[in-house]
Design a protein around this motif. Structure first.
Motif, PDB file in Angstrom:
ATOM      1  N   ALA A 123       0.834  -1.200   0.000  1.00 11.35           N
ATOM      2  CA  ALA A 123       0.000   0.000   0.000  1.00 11.35           C
ATOM      3  C   ALA A 123       0.866   1.246   0.000  1.00 11.35           C
ATOM      4  O   ALA A 123       1.978   1.249   0.526  1.00 11.35           O
ATOM      5  N   PHE A 124       0.345   2.280  -0.628  1.00 11.20           N
ATOM      6  CA  PHE A 124       1.008   3.590  -0.568  1.00 11.20           C
ATOM      7  C   PHE A 124      -0.037   4.666  -0.378  1.00 11.20           C
ATOM      8  O   PHE A 124      -1.175   4.560  -0.859  1.00 11.20           O
ATOM      9  N   HIS A 125       0.392   5.702   0.321  1.00  8.55           N
ATOM     10  CA  HIS A 125      -0.537   6.755   0.680  1.00  8.55           C
ATOM     11  C   HIS A 125       0.266   8.037   0.823  1.00  8.55           C
ATOM     12  O   HIS A 125       1.212   8.103   1.597  1.00  8.55           O
ATOM     13  N   THR A 131      -0.224  12.391  -0.666  1.00  9.05           N
ATOM     14  CA  THR A 131      -0.975  13.634  -0.460  1.00  9.05           C
ATOM     15  C   THR A 131      -2.395  13.537  -1.001  1.00  9.05           C
ATOM     16  O   THR A 131      -2.729  12.685  -1.816  1.00  9.05           O
ATOM     17  N   ALA A 149      -1.283  10.051  -9.684  1.00 15.15           N
ATOM     18  CA  ALA A 149       0.056  10.378 -10.198  1.00 15.15           C
ATOM     19  C   ALA A 149       1.113   9.436  -9.613  1.00 15.15           C
ATOM     20  O   ALA A 149       2.046   9.032 -10.314  1.00 15.15           O
ATOM     21  N   TYR A 150       0.981   9.093  -8.335  1.00 19.79           N
ATOM     22  CA  TYR A 150       1.922   8.102  -7.787  1.00 19.79           C
ATOM     23  C   TYR A 150       1.788   6.793  -8.557  1.00 19.79           C
ATOM     24  O   TYR A 150       2.772   6.161  -8.930  1.00 19.79           O
ATOM     25  N   GLY A 164       3.438   6.652 -11.931  1.00 21.15           N
ATOM     26  CA  GLY A 164       4.878   6.382 -11.856  1.00 21.15           C
ATOM     27  C   GLY A 164       5.165   4.920 -11.590  1.00 21.15           C
ATOM     28  O   GLY A 164       6.089   4.333 -12.169  1.00 21.15           O
ATOM     29  N   MET A 165       4.364   4.309 -10.709  1.00 21.26           N
ATOM     30  CA  MET A 165       4.575   2.884 -10.407  1.00 21.26           C
ATOM     31  C   MET A 165       4.396   2.040 -11.658  1.00 21.26           C
ATOM     32  O   MET A 165       5.192   1.144 -11.939  1.00 21.26           O
ATOM     33  N   ARG A 167       3.351  19.002  -9.931  1.00 16.12           N
ATOM     34  CA  ARG A 167       3.039  18.008  -8.908  1.00 16.12           C
ATOM     35  C   ARG A 167       2.939  16.607  -9.503  1.00 16.12           C
ATOM     36  O   ARG A 167       3.383  15.640  -8.897  1.00 16.12           O
ATOM     37  N   ARG A 214       5.132  13.444  -8.125  1.00 19.65           N
ATOM     38  CA  ARG A 214       4.385  12.301  -7.612  1.00 19.65           C
ATOM     39  C   ARG A 214       4.682  11.051  -8.435  1.00 19.65           C
ATOM     40  O   ARG A 214       4.827   9.952  -7.892  1.00 19.65           O
ATOM     41  N   ALA A 215       4.775  11.207  -9.750  1.00 22.48           N
ATOM     42  CA  ALA A 215       5.104  10.048 -10.592  1.00 22.48           C
ATOM     43  C   ALA A 215       6.497   9.533 -10.237  1.00 22.48           C
ATOM     44  O   ALA A 215       6.734   8.327 -10.210  1.00 22.48           O
ATOM     45  N   ILE A 251       7.878   9.703  -7.311  1.00 22.25           N
ATOM     46  CA  ILE A 251       7.730   8.981  -6.042  1.00 22.25           C
ATOM     47  C   ILE A 251       7.202   7.573  -6.323  1.00 22.25           C
ATOM     48  O   ILE A 251       7.705   6.582  -5.788  1.00 22.25           O
ATOM     49  N   GLY A 252       6.207   7.481  -7.196  1.00 22.50           N
ATOM     50  CA  GLY A 252       5.649   6.172  -7.540  1.00 22.50           C
ATOM     51  C   GLY A 252       6.692   5.264  -8.182  1.00 22.50           C
ATOM     52  O   GLY A 252       6.804   4.092  -7.835  1.00 22.50           O
ATOM     53  N   LEU A 264       9.057   4.117  -5.566  1.00 21.62           N
ATOM     54  CA  LEU A 264       8.440   3.083  -4.743  1.00 21.62           C
ATOM     55  C   LEU A 264       8.540   1.726  -5.442  1.00 21.62           C
ATOM     56  O   LEU A 264       8.730   0.694  -4.811  1.00 21.62           O
ATOM     57  N   GLU A 319       4.780  20.122  -1.117  1.00 19.38           N
ATOM     58  CA  GLU A 319       3.991  19.177  -0.313  1.00 19.38           C
ATOM     59  C   GLU A 319       4.510  17.753  -0.447  1.00 19.38           C
ATOM     60  O   GLU A 319       4.336  16.942   0.448  1.00 19.38           O
ATOM     61  N   GLU A 320       5.152  17.469  -1.564  1.00 19.11           N
ATOM     62  CA  GLU A 320       5.681  16.117  -1.748  1.00 19.11           C
ATOM     63  C   GLU A 320       7.008  15.899  -1.017  1.00 19.11           C
ATOM     64  O   GLU A 320       7.438  14.764  -0.864  1.00 19.11           O
ATOM     65  N   VAL A 334       5.983  13.961   1.828  1.00 21.27           N
ATOM     66  CA  VAL A 334       5.631  12.579   1.480  1.00 21.27           C
ATOM     67  C   VAL A 334       6.905  11.749   1.327  1.00 21.27           C
ATOM     68  O   VAL A 334       7.011  10.639   1.847  1.00 21.27           O
ATOM     69  N   THR A 366       7.331   8.846   3.949  1.00 23.03           N
ATOM     70  CA  THR A 366       7.188   7.487   3.417  1.00 23.03           C
ATOM     71  C   THR A 366       8.557   6.860   3.146  1.00 23.03           C
ATOM     72  O   THR A 366       8.643   5.676   2.853  1.00 23.03           O
ATOM     73  N   THR A 378      10.689   7.332   0.669  1.00 23.25           N
ATOM     74  CA  THR A 378      10.790   6.919  -0.734  1.00 23.25           C
ATOM     75  C   THR A 378      11.763   7.864  -1.436  1.00 23.25           C
ATOM     76  O   THR A 378      11.444   9.023  -1.649  1.00 23.25           O
ATOM     77  N   SER A 387       3.112   1.513   3.047  1.00 15.86           N
ATOM     78  CA  SER A 387       3.927   2.726   3.080  1.00 15.86           C
ATOM     79  C   SER A 387       2.996   3.920   3.181  1.00 15.86           C
ATOM     80  O   SER A 387       2.002   3.990   2.457  1.00 15.86           O
ATOM     81  N   SER A 388       3.314   4.849   4.071  1.00 13.88           N
ATOM     82  CA  SER A 388       2.332   5.896   4.308  1.00 13.88           C
ATOM     83  C   SER A 388       2.933   7.207   4.779  1.00 13.88           C
ATOM     84  O   SER A 388       3.891   7.225   5.537  1.00 13.88           O
ATOM     85  N   GLY A 389       2.333   8.266   4.316  1.00  9.39           N
ATOM     86  CA  GLY A 389       2.694   9.600   4.787  1.00  9.39           C
ATOM     87  C   GLY A 389       1.961   9.976   6.065  1.00  9.39           C
ATOM     88  O   GLY A 389       2.277  10.972   6.703  1.00  9.39           O
ATOM     89  N   VAL A 390       0.981   9.182   6.414  1.00 17.53           N
ATOM     90  CA  VAL A 390       0.358   9.346   7.731  1.00 17.53           C
ATOM     91  C   VAL A 390       1.316   8.731   8.728  1.00 17.53           C
ATOM     92  O   VAL A 390       1.989   7.754   8.418  1.00 17.53           O
TER      93      VAL A 390
END
Lengths: 286, 629
Positions: free
Chosen positions: A68-70, A72, A78-79, A82-83, B279, B283-284, B286-287, B290, B309-310, B313, B317, B319, B453-456
């Protein structure tokens, strides 16, 4: 459904009694449907990535097995893009809410429809921001008669129309009160070679007192069997006809895969990155 | 200055897009490099418009590698501009002479396109400047029937002035490589154009009885060399360092990286994404990271602001992503085509909450390559954002770089990425608390392990938590990575000269060559100063730096921003007082003004010297200052 299969999806997950959704939340139906679909698809947890949005719905990523990923608010698509670009072999599903997808993340929604990465987006659409105690989301007002509009209270975004206009290749609608059908939609979405969007009506029992289970049961109707989802005009017509009758279509509204270029997993390991010869690059600077 | 020195500073100017200024300097840079000389063209004078603004490229050429691009004093001014409307009262197209004539050294050379008439040059002649009007455009149009070769006419004229490439052997080879495919005629046309340029200079020499004292001679080549920009060097570094995913959004001066990556990454099995916005790009990345790929993004200040903001993250996370910030003058859209060092606070402070992060700032074009190799390793190892701060001049400026720099082929090591066997050995926890703070990763798709994996805020497994002990344990774990980094990885700053008891100049990032040259100027003036220069900028390696400053004299930080962002960092970390020499008018730092500034700063405790801000401002209509990205 083999119970053994479902059990696999309960490992590496928050135990059932610790799930933090209100009793009766529509997202429970989505969770059940998701597990059923994954079992049917014979996907293994290690090859799956669940990308959660911000909100009640995004928490689903921790309520079942699988990576799992989480990140913003507004970012899941968008994440996930990329994956998938990095590793097309992964099974990727974004699980987000209507605020995440159609308000703060609408830029990603529109362009992901266009880019058409081979992944699934399931939006748990309830018309409200639940975690922050019930503010209107862009899909607020479903089925309500409104006389006048204002900047503060504009007409709602119709996710299906937006997806069609954004050149999505798979658009389906489901209702989490109908777990079996929702599971069917998830299976078909995973089987679609490209970006598959499911708009799932997932009632917020605490903050949306209008679009209740009862209300949905009265208003949903399966897409007729003679509908040709590969015909875009037919898709537009279907949505319009249903709207005229005050009904919400459940099923695959549009499905028309685009030819795509082949992609492979990008180099990751030492042995794949060894002996890089930059001579061809240098040659252009002499 | 004379010919024996084999060192010439040239400025080529003209109207943006119309006159092909950078085409000329690109030809010059490559040919001088092939001839065994060293060309440095770090300063790029252009505007954020497509067409019509004044553009200028200064270039220093020497037989030994020059320390920096030097002061804005030119031996030769090449003005490609001509008057498109000779009757207009103001002639913006004479900008090169109007704007840069004053920077021509006494006795220098002005070569200009006189197709639309000769221009008044009395004041220059009074300073002994030799004037070479060459009707390049007219020759191209009337004799050669192709306007496009006017720049080759000027190149031929310039070569004649430099006594360089008399038989056009170098020029011929370059033209054959470039235009050979278009047929012999095109090659011959270009060579005729160069010939005409040379002849036009001959005529002026004869008419005006001038002698030439500047001379550039090819040197036997000791090393194979390339003429290359910082953006291209960091691109090569990234590819050699294993980066296989790059995402960017068009923005000056980082677009060059995007173009480089679009062209080259696919050939090494990678992919480049032009995001729909800043953004989506990060974000891509980061993905992709990951999923296991070494990933990088590039942008400039306005885009970096959008990515903030990233940062959180990436930090939370864990990453890894490499974030290149090719700085330009801010705030807001600022001056898109002007250099600055104004983003330090943004990259060391951007995000709510605390995250581990590493900031590197290369000090030369060469270091864009070598330090990028470090950046790729650090990001992978520490699973945090690694910022790579260049600036417009370093990014887009070009320079002769010997190729043996790239010969060292680093072997890439994946840090703490578990393969199937290792992952199966124990129940896998993505955020396991470890003494180093680094928790091993698994890539999605690895049988036997899943991660959450989490930003929380999360526990060791990755599940959401607000448990005070678990929160503290995770925060401590993440931030502990910086202690590990400082202990194992951080490098000391460059030190030039004896610090003990002497005043110390301090700089960071791309200004090092200029500060080194400024230090030499000060030494010649009898002022002993040391120079401490940082490329490992943040976290500041306090344990290595503190002893350096223990018995230093006054500390003068020189940087290109309004407030002295690095000086603030230094003061905060070392509890020392700094004096500052600051420049933020959009021009690069020049050695002599830095030396003057430092000298003034040394006169007074707490001094802040602002270079360029005392100059009277001429109010003019901003026709060349249009906004844009």
């Amino acid at each position: 459904m083999k119970p053994k299969g479902i059990k696999l999806w309960e490992e590496n997950a928050v135990p059932k009694h610790r799930i933090q959704w209100c009793p009766g939340c529509g997202d429970f139906g989505v969770l059940a449907a998701l597990k059923q679909a994954l079992v049917e698809l014979e996907i293994m947890p290690h090859e799956l990535v669940l990308v959660g949005g911000i909100g009640c719905s995004g928490n689903i990523r921790n309520y079942l097995n699988g990576n799992a990923f989480h990140g913003t608010h507004g970012g899941p698509l968008a994440y996930a893009l990329g994956m998938k670009m990095a590793n097309p072999d992964l099974k990727v599903i974004c699980l987000a809410g209507d605020g995440d997808t159609f308000a703060i993340g609408v830029e990603n929604f529109v362009h992901t429809c266009r880019r058409d990465p081979d992944m699934v987006l399931l939006v748990m659409n309830n018309g409200v921001y639940g975690l922050t105690k019930g503010q209107d989301s862009p899909t607020a007002g479903l089925g309500q008669t409104v006389e006048v509009w204002s900047e503060e209270h504009p007409p709602m975004v119709d996710p299906v129309l937006l997806a069609l206009a954004s050149e999505a290749t798979f658009v389906a609608q489901s209702f989490s009160g109908d777990v079996k059908h929702t599971a069917r939609m998830i299976v078909e979405a995973f089987q679609h070679p490209g970006f598959a969007f499911i708009n799932d009506f997932s009632p917020c029992v605490t903050y949306n007192k209008f679009n209740t289970y009862e209300w949905f049961r009265e208003h949903v109707e399966y897409v007729p069997e003679d509908h040709d989802p590969s015909d875009k005009d037919a898709a537009w017509r279907l949505v319009r006809d249903f709207a005229r009758r005050g009904k919400l279509p459940l099923g695959v509204i549009y499905r028309n895969p685009r030819p795509r270029t082949e992609a492979r997993r990008l180099p990751v390991w030492e042995e794949e990155l060894r002996d890089v010869d930059v001579e061809p690059i240098l040659a252009t600077f002499r | 200055m004379s010919g024996q020195m084999n060192r010439v500073k040239i400025l080529v100017g003209g109207v943006q897009l119309r006159d092909g200024v950078s085409t000329v300097t690109e030809i010059l840079g490559r040919i001088f490099t092939r001839a065994g000389l060293f060309a440095v063209a770090m300063e790029r004078g252009y505007a954020s418009t497509i067409y019509g603004a004044h553009q200028y490229d200064p270039m220093l050429v020497a037989e030994e590698p020059p320390l920096s691009y030097g002061d804005p004093v030119y031996d030769i001014l090449v003005a490609l501009d001509y008057d498109s409307n000779p009757d207009a009262p103001e002639q913006p197209n004479r900008d090169t002479v109007l704007r840069h004539g004053a920077h021509l050294r006494d006795g220098g050379i002005l070569l200009y396109d006189s197709s639309t008439g000769e221009i008044p040059t009395e004041s220059l002649q009074a300073r002994g400047v030799r004037i070479f009007p060459v009707p390049a455009r007219k020759i191209a149009l009337t004799e050669l029937k192709r306007e496009i070769v006017k720049n080759i006419v000027m190149t031929g004229a310039l070569f004649r002035l430099l006594g360089f490439d008399g038989d056009f052997a170098y020029l011929r080879q370059l033209i054959e490589e470039r235009f050979g495919r278009k047929g012999r005629e095109v090659v011959e046309l270009n060579l005729r154009a160069a010939q005409r340029g040379g002849e036009a200079v001959e005529r002026v020499l004869a008419d005006r009885n001038y002698t030439l004292d500047v001379r550039l001679e090819p040197r036997p080549r000791r090393h194979r060399a390339v003429y290359i920009s910082g953006n291209d060097c960091l691109g090569i570094g990234a590819i050699q360092g294993g980066v296989r995913f790059y995402a960017g959004y068009p923005i000056t001066p980082a677009s060059g990286i995007l173009e480089f990556m679009e062209r080259w990454l696919p050939r090494y099995g990678g992919r480049t994404l032009q995001g729909q916005n800043e953004r989506e790009s990060i974000r891509a990345a980061i993905g992709a990271s990951l999923a296991g790929v070494r990933a990088m993004v590039g942008s400039s200040g306005p885009g970096i602001s959008l990515k903030v903001e990233e940062f959180g993250v990436i930090g939370a996370t864990e990453t890894p992503v490499i974030i290149v910030d090719a700085q330009r003058a801010g705030p807001s859209t600022g001056m898109p085509t002007r250099p600055e060092q104004g983003d330090l606070n943004l990259v060391i402070g951007g995000t709510h909450g605390d995250i581990p992060r590493i900031v590197l700032a290369p000090s030369t074009v060469e270091e864009c390559y070598t330090l990028m190799l470090e950046a790729t390793e650090l990001a992978d190892k520490y699973q945090c954002p690694v910022f790579f701060l260049t600036d417009l001049n370093l990014s887009e400026g070009r320079k002769t770089v010997p190729e043996d720099l790239f010969a060292r082929r680093p072997s890439i090591r994946r840090h703490g990425v578990l393969r199937e066997q290792e992952a199966r050995e124990r129940p896998y926890r993505r955020y396991a608390v470890t003494p180093s703070g680094i928790s091993p990763r698994v890539l999605p798709g690895t049988p036997g392990a899943v991660f959450k994996s989490s930003g929380v805020e999360h526990d060791e497994f990755g599940f959401v938590t607000i448990d005070p002990r678990k929160r503290a344990a995770q925060m401590d774990k993440r931030m502990r990575k910086l202690e590990t980094y400082l202990r194992e990885e951080a490098k000391p700053p460059y030190v030039f000269g004896e610090i003990r008891g002497n005043p110390v100049m301090v700089g960071w990032g791309h200004t090092r060559p200029v500060l080194q040259e400024a230090r030499e100027i000060l030494l010649r003036r009898g002022i002993t100063v040391a120079l401490v220069h940082f490329t490992y900028v943040y976290p500041l390696p306090k344990h290595l730096v503190e002893p350096l400053f223990a018995d230093a004299g006054p500390v003068v930080v020189v940087e290109q921003n309004y407030s002295g962002q690095f000086a603030d960092l230094l003061q905060r970390e070392l509890l020392i007082r700094t004096r500052r020499v600051l420049k933020y008018n959009g021009l690069p730092l020049y050695p002599t003004e830095v030396a003057d500034g430092v000298q003034r700063a040394l006169q007074q405790e707490g001094a802040v010297v602002r270079i360029g801000s005392e100059v009277p401002v001429k109010v003019e209509v901003g026709w060349d200052e249009a906004e844009g990205n």
